[in-house]
Every structure is written in structure tokens, then in C-alpha cells.
Design an enzyme around this catalytic site. Structure first.
Site, PDB file in Angstrom:
ATOM      1  N   ASP A  76      74.139 105.839  27.949  1.00 14.64           N
ATOM      2  CA  ASP A  76      73.827 106.839  26.915  1.00 14.64           C
ATOM      3  C   ASP A  76      74.749 108.049  27.025  1.00 14.64           C
ATOM      4  OD1 ASP A  76      71.579 105.841  25.383  1.00 14.64           O
ATOM      5  OD2 ASP A  76      70.435 105.951  27.249  1.00 14.64           O
ATOM      6  N   MET A 133      66.677 103.430  16.704  1.00 10.49           N
ATOM      7  CA  MET A 133      66.122 104.423  17.635  1.00 10.49           C
ATOM      8  C   MET A 133      64.622 104.561  17.385  1.00 10.49           C
ATOM      9  SD  MET A 133      68.534 105.378  19.565  1.00 10.49           S
ATOM     10  CE  MET A 133      67.549 106.571  20.481  1.00 10.49           C
ATOM     11  N   HIS A 155      72.820  99.862  29.737  1.00 19.64           N
ATOM     12  CA  HIS A 155      72.903 100.734  28.555  1.00 19.64           C
ATOM     13  C   HIS A 155      73.348 102.125  29.002  1.00 19.64           C
ATOM     14  CE1 HIS A 155      71.677 101.803  24.419  1.00 19.64           C
ATOM     15  NE2 HIS A 155      71.227 102.944  24.937  1.00 19.64           N
ATOM     16  N   ASP A 193      65.558 101.255  21.063  1.00 18.79           N
ATOM     17  CA  ASP A 193      65.862 102.199  22.145  1.00 18.79           C
ATOM     18  C   ASP A 193      64.898 103.383  22.087  1.00 18.79           C
ATOM     19  OD1 ASP A 193      67.055 103.823  24.019  1.00 18.79           O
ATOM     20  OD2 ASP A 193      68.985 103.965  22.998  1.00 18.79           O
ATOM     21  N   SER A 202      68.722 101.459  30.746  1.00 25.35           N
ATOM     22  CA  SER A 202      69.360 102.754  30.468  1.00 25.35           C
ATOM     23  C   SER A 202      69.354 103.597  31.731  1.00 25.35           C
ATOM     24  CB  SER A 202      68.606 103.496  29.359  1.00 25.35           C
ATOM     25  OG  SER A 202      68.974 104.866  29.386  1.00 25.35           O
ATOM     26  N   HIS A 217      76.234 103.566  24.134  1.00 22.19           N
ATOM     27  CA  HIS A 217      75.555 104.202  23.004  1.00 22.19           C
ATOM     28  C   HIS A 217      76.096 105.622  22.881  1.00 22.19           C
ATOM     29  CE1 HIS A 217      71.365 105.694  21.382  1.00 22.19           C
ATOM     30  NE2 HIS A 217      72.325 105.816  20.489  1.00 22.19           N
ATOM     31  N   MET A 223      76.103 109.025  21.423  1.00 23.92           N
ATOM     32  CA  MET A 223      75.361 110.041  20.660  1.00 23.92           C
ATOM     33  C   MET A 223      76.239 111.283  20.628  1.00 23.92           C
ATOM     34  SD  MET A 223      71.636 109.212  22.271  1.00 23.92           S
ATOM     35  CE  MET A 223      72.352 108.377  23.680  1.00 23.92           C
ATOM     36  N   MET A 283      76.051 111.587  25.617  1.00 25.30           N
ATOM     37  CA  MET A 283      75.578 112.708  24.791  1.00 25.30           C
ATOM     38  C   MET A 283      76.526 113.892  24.949  1.00 25.30           C
ATOM     39  SD  MET A 283      71.582 112.557  25.791  1.00 25.30           S
ATOM     40  CE  MET A 283      70.687 111.008  25.715  1.00 25.30           C
TER      41      MET A 283
HETATM   42  C1  DX5 Z   1      67.608 108.483  24.178  1.00 24.75           C
HETATM   43  C2  DX5 Z   1      68.357 107.359  24.832  1.00 24.75           C
HETATM   44  C3  DX5 Z   1      67.533 106.253  25.402  1.00 24.75           C
HETATM   45  C4  DX5 Z   1      66.627 106.608  26.459  1.00 24.75           C
HETATM   46  C5  DX5 Z   1      65.653 105.481  26.782  1.00 24.75           C
HETATM   47  O1  DX5 Z   1      68.505 109.276  23.493  1.00 24.75           O
HETATM   48  O2  DX5 Z   1      69.196 106.746  23.906  1.00 24.75           O
HETATM   49  O3  DX5 Z   1      68.331 105.201  25.871  1.00 24.75           O
HETATM   50  O4  DX5 Z   1      67.310 107.002  27.611  1.00 24.75           O
HETATM   51  O5  DX5 Z   1      64.820 106.017  27.690  1.00 24.75           O
HETATM   52  P1  DX5 Z   1      63.290 105.704  27.811  1.00 24.75           P
HETATM   53  O6  DX5 Z   1      63.181 104.233  28.040  1.00 24.75           O
HETATM   54  O7  DX5 Z   1      62.881 106.534  28.956  1.00 24.75           O
HETATM   55  O8  DX5 Z   1      62.632 106.109  26.512  1.00 24.75           O
HETATM   56 ZN    ZN Z   2      70.452 104.701  24.149  1.00 27.22          ZN
END
Ligand code: DX5
Ligand code: ZN
Length: 219
Positions: free
Chosen positions: A35, A140, A33, A178, A8, A66, A68, A37
């Protein structure tokens, strides 16, 4: 089956994003990955499809997106056109089962794999109606929004349940976890049957990412 590590990039150094991605590929992370948001579904804003388009050819890792975001249907074509190979949306973002079925069909019609994700407080049986249709289930193990949080053990029984259900019902989905994955939590999720482990801060804060990847794989 061999476990997959998905790096990620959320907490990586964006002043040298291309190098960070290469570092993760050379360290043995087969997936990248991504992310996304929107500051609405989660209380943080990250990056969008333009960034994915810029980095899609930096590595040959599987681009695992992913979402969100509150309105995944509106944007998933942009992400697919920008290189997404798997699009995962959140069950909690949609209002009805019909919307979920419709979105799965829509993403498939764009020739992309579909993942569906649940937050820590959503029971995994809420996924039952959709499990035969998707290629991936993302559990999650932290509240989505930020990297660097502590692993929530509620994820363990969900992974176990999803693994048993898959074996009993001949489903094809991969199980991905995750949040809060490190050398201490990885063995717990592996024991329950996980296939893909997302790791962000643990990898990108490491001076020896190859060794850190091995520590996740139990090598
Ligand atoms: C949280 C993300 C994760 C996160 C993982 O919303 O979806 O992918 O970045 O990060 P670590 O490994 O630092 O928990
Ligand atoms: Zn994620």
C-alpha cells in the site's frame, strides 16, 4: 476458482518486516499487497519503491502494488523496476478518460499487469470503459488511507456487478477487495464473486496466521 489472500503489510511490524512477510507466505498468502500512500491523494504516508526493492526477494509471493497517490504515472516505472507484478492505480487520481487509457497502455508497455481501483463513493459503472483492458479491479471497502477500518457494505453490490459483467462480457479481470476483511466479512465477498481478498490487521495481529488465513478461505 480458489480464492487468493493478499497480505497487506501496512500494519505489520516494520522492525522485522522480512520476517513478517515470510510469516504471511508460510501462512498461505499467495500475494503480498503493498500500500503506497503519498499524503496527498490520501491523508497518510506509507512507503515507496525502495522498500519494495528491499523486500522483493524475501518471498515468492506475487507483488501486488496499490498506488494511493496523486500522480501514478510518474512513479509506476520505479515500482515495476523494483519488483511490482501488478500495479493498481485509482480512477479518482486521474482527470480524464484519456489519462486513464494512456496510463493503462503505459503500464502494459512496461510488461506489467494493470489494476484499477475505486473508492467507496465511486460507482462501479465509472469503470465500464476500461474493463476490457485491465487484469484486475480493486474495490475499496474502506476509505483508502489507513488499515484497521470497518468494512463498508457498499462494496458488495460492486463486486456482484463486476462479477456479472465479467461473465456476460467475457472479461479477464480479477476482482479484489481491500479493507476490513476478516472472518465475518470474507464470506460476504466470496458469495458475491470476489477472487482476491486483501487483509492487513486481521492477519498481522493474529498469533496464528495460518488459522486466520483458513478462516478467510472458509476452510
Ligand atoms: C487502506 C489499504 C488497505 C488496508 C487493509 O488504504 O489499502 O490495504 O491496509 O487493511 P485492513 O485489512 O486492516 O483493513
Ligand atoms: Zn490496499
Amino acid at each position: 476458482m480458489k480464492k487468493i489472500i493478499a497480505a497487506s503489510i501496512l500494519n505489520s511490524d516494520f522492525s522485522k518486516l522480512g520476517e513478517e512477510i515470510k510469516r504471511s507466505e508460510e501462512a498461505g498468502c499467495e500475494w503480498l499487497h503493498f500500500d503506497v500512500m503519498d499524503g496527498h491523494f490520501v491523508p497518510n504516508i506509507s512507503f515507496g519503491y525502495h522498500v519494495l526493492n528491499c523486500i522483493k526477494n524475501v518471498s515468492s509471493q506475487v507483488k501486488d502494488v496499490h498506488l494511493m497517490i496523486s500522480d501514478p504515472k510518474k512513479y509506476c516505472k520505479n515500482f515495476i523496476d523494483s519488483g511490482a507484478e501488478i500495479i493498481t492505480f485509482h480512477l479518482e487520481a486521474l482527470k480524464s478518460m484519456d489519462e486513464v487509457f494512456d496510463l493503462i497502455e503505459y503500464i502494459h508497455s512496461l510488461k506489467c499487469k494493470v489494476g484499477i481501483s475505486i473508492k467507496p463513493n465511486t460507482p462501479w459503472n465509472a469503470l465500464f470503459p476500461f474493463l476490457k483492458m485491465v487484469e484486475l479491479v480493486l474495490v475499496m471497502s474502506v476509505e483508502p488511507g489507513f488499515g484497521g477500518q470497518v468494512f463498508n457494505e457498499k462494496a458488495l453490490e460492486k463486486i456482484e456487478g463486476l462479477n456479472n459483467y465479467r461473465n456476460e462480457n467475457k472479461c479477464r479481470y480479477l476482482i479484489e477487495v481491500d479493507g476490513g476483511i476478516n472472518f465475518l466479512t470474507a464470506p460476504l465477498v466470496i458469495e458475491k464473486g470476489v477472487d482476491v481478498m486483501v487483509a492487513g490487521s486481521y492477519l498481522f495481529n493474529s498469533d496464528d496466521m495460518k488459522a486466520s488465513v483458513k478462516s478467510l478461505l472458509g476452510e
